[in-house]
Motif scaffolding. Structure first.
Motif, mmCIF file in Angstrom:
data_model
loop_
_atom_site.group_PDB
_atom_site.id
_atom_site.type_symbol
_atom_site.label_atom_id
_atom_site.label_comp_id
_atom_site.label_asym_id
_atom_site.label_seq_id
_atom_site.Cartn_x
_atom_site.Cartn_y
_atom_site.Cartn_z
ATOM 1 N N ARG A 54 0.839 -1.202 0.000
ATOM 2 C CA ARG A 54 0.000 0.000 0.000
ATOM 3 C C ARG A 54 0.880 1.260 0.000
ATOM 4 O O ARG A 54 0.624 2.220 -0.714
ATOM 5 C CB ARG A 54 -0.953 -0.022 1.204
ATOM 6 C CG ARG A 54 -2.192 0.829 0.998
ATOM 7 C CD ARG A 54 -3.236 0.658 2.101
ATOM 8 N NE ARG A 54 -3.940 -0.608 1.973
ATOM 9 C CZ ARG A 54 -3.919 -1.609 2.863
ATOM 10 N NH1 ARG A 54 -3.228 -1.480 3.973
ATOM 11 N NH2 ARG A 54 -4.572 -2.719 2.655
ATOM 12 N N ASN A 55 1.933 1.192 0.820
ATOM 13 C CA ASN A 55 2.885 2.296 0.869
ATOM 14 C C ASN A 55 3.578 2.485 -0.488
ATOM 15 O O ASN A 55 3.747 3.610 -0.973
ATOM 16 C CB ASN A 55 3.918 2.021 1.972
ATOM 17 C CG ASN A 55 4.914 3.145 2.121
ATOM 18 O OD1 ASN A 55 5.850 3.238 1.329
ATOM 19 N ND2 ASN A 55 4.708 3.986 3.112
ATOM 20 N N GLN A 57 2.430 1.576 -3.435
ATOM 21 C CA GLN A 57 1.462 2.087 -4.410
ATOM 22 C C GLN A 57 1.275 3.593 -4.239
ATOM 23 O O GLN A 57 1.167 4.330 -5.216
ATOM 24 C CB GLN A 57 0.120 1.354 -4.284
ATOM 25 C CG GLN A 57 -0.834 1.730 -5.420
ATOM 26 C CD GLN A 57 -2.241 1.233 -5.203
ATOM 27 O OE1 GLN A 57 -2.771 1.309 -4.090
ATOM 28 N NE2 GLN A 57 -2.853 0.716 -6.249
ATOM 29 N N HIS A 58 1.279 4.031 -2.972
ATOM 30 C CA HIS A 58 1.140 5.457 -2.693
ATOM 31 C C HIS A 58 2.283 6.239 -3.343
ATOM 32 O O HIS A 58 2.086 7.318 -3.904
ATOM 33 C CB HIS A 58 1.096 5.673 -1.177
ATOM 34 C CG HIS A 58 0.580 7.010 -0.772
ATOM 35 N ND1 HIS A 58 0.692 7.501 0.502
ATOM 36 C CD2 HIS A 58 -0.029 7.991 -1.477
ATOM 37 C CE1 HIS A 58 0.163 8.706 0.546
ATOM 38 N NE2 HIS A 58 -0.279 9.034 -0.632
ATOM 39 N N GLU A 59 3.490 5.684 -3.270
ATOM 40 C CA GLU A 59 4.647 6.300 -3.936
ATOM 41 C C GLU A 59 4.397 6.428 -5.442
ATOM 42 O O GLU A 59 4.736 7.434 -6.056
ATOM 43 C CB GLU A 59 5.902 5.442 -3.717
ATOM 44 C CG GLU A 59 6.565 5.655 -2.391
ATOM 45 C CD GLU A 59 7.224 7.026 -2.284
ATOM 46 O OE1 GLU A 59 8.030 7.381 -3.157
ATOM 47 O OE2 GLU A 59 6.915 7.735 -1.315
ATOM 48 N N PHE A 61 1.555 6.716 -6.930
ATOM 49 C CA PHE A 61 0.597 7.814 -7.175
ATOM 50 C C PHE A 61 1.368 9.121 -7.341
ATOM 51 O O PHE A 61 1.089 9.927 -8.223
ATOM 52 C CB PHE A 61 -0.387 7.975 -6.014
ATOM 53 C CG PHE A 61 -1.364 6.845 -5.818
ATOM 54 C CD1 PHE A 61 -1.756 6.019 -6.861
ATOM 55 C CD2 PHE A 61 -1.924 6.621 -4.560
ATOM 56 C CE1 PHE A 61 -2.671 4.989 -6.669
ATOM 57 C CE2 PHE A 61 -2.838 5.603 -4.352
ATOM 58 C CZ PHE A 61 -3.212 4.782 -5.399
ATOM 59 N N LYS A 62 2.322 9.335 -6.436
ATOM 60 C CA LYS A 62 3.121 10.563 -6.467
ATOM 61 C C LYS A 62 3.943 10.642 -7.762
ATOM 62 O O LYS A 62 3.958 11.678 -8.424
ATOM 63 C CB LYS A 62 4.043 10.597 -5.242
ATOM 64 C CG LYS A 62 4.913 11.833 -5.153
ATOM 65 C CD LYS A 62 5.851 11.766 -3.952
ATOM 66 C CE LYS A 62 6.995 10.818 -4.229
ATOM 67 N NZ LYS A 62 7.938 10.675 -3.117
#
Ligand SMILES: [Fe+2]
Length: 104
Positions: A54-55, A57-59, A61-62
């Motif tokens: 999840r972490n 994937q968040h990267e 997104f950025k």
């Protein structure tokens, strides 16, 4: 190393166009990574592994957002069109049709 992002002979392309092509390739890769993490998250059972994914994937997104912003800053018509579509409630297709007309 692949050079698939070029559809014309690279030595005939100006540096700005080659940079644009690289950033498009990067945008595609970030979008793919987001999709891959989405699938991994859907099937992973281990909570700790899921938190890491999840972490990660968040990267992505950025990364996707930075690539997109770079491209939009260099493509005013694209930017104008997306202004009419993104971050708005309501009918996406309707917004897109209006944005296309307004940016013409
Ligand atoms: Fe990334």
């Amino acid at each position: 190393m692949g050079f698939d992002q070029y559809h014309e002979p690279p030595d005939e392309l100006p540096p700005k166009t080659r940079t644009f092509a690289r950033m498009i390739a990067s945008l595609i890769e970030e979008a793919e990574a987001i999709g891959w993490y989405e699938q991994r998250l859907a099937v992973e059972k281990d909570k700790e592994a899921k938190a890491i994914m999840r972490n990660a994937q968040h990267e992505e997104f950025k990364h996707f957002g930075m690539d997109l912003e770079f491209l939009l800053r260099r493509t005013p018509k694209w930017r104008e069109t997306l202004k009419g579509i993104l971050f708005k409630a309501g009918d996406i297709v309707e917004h897109a049709e209006e944005a296309e007309e307004e940016s013409d």
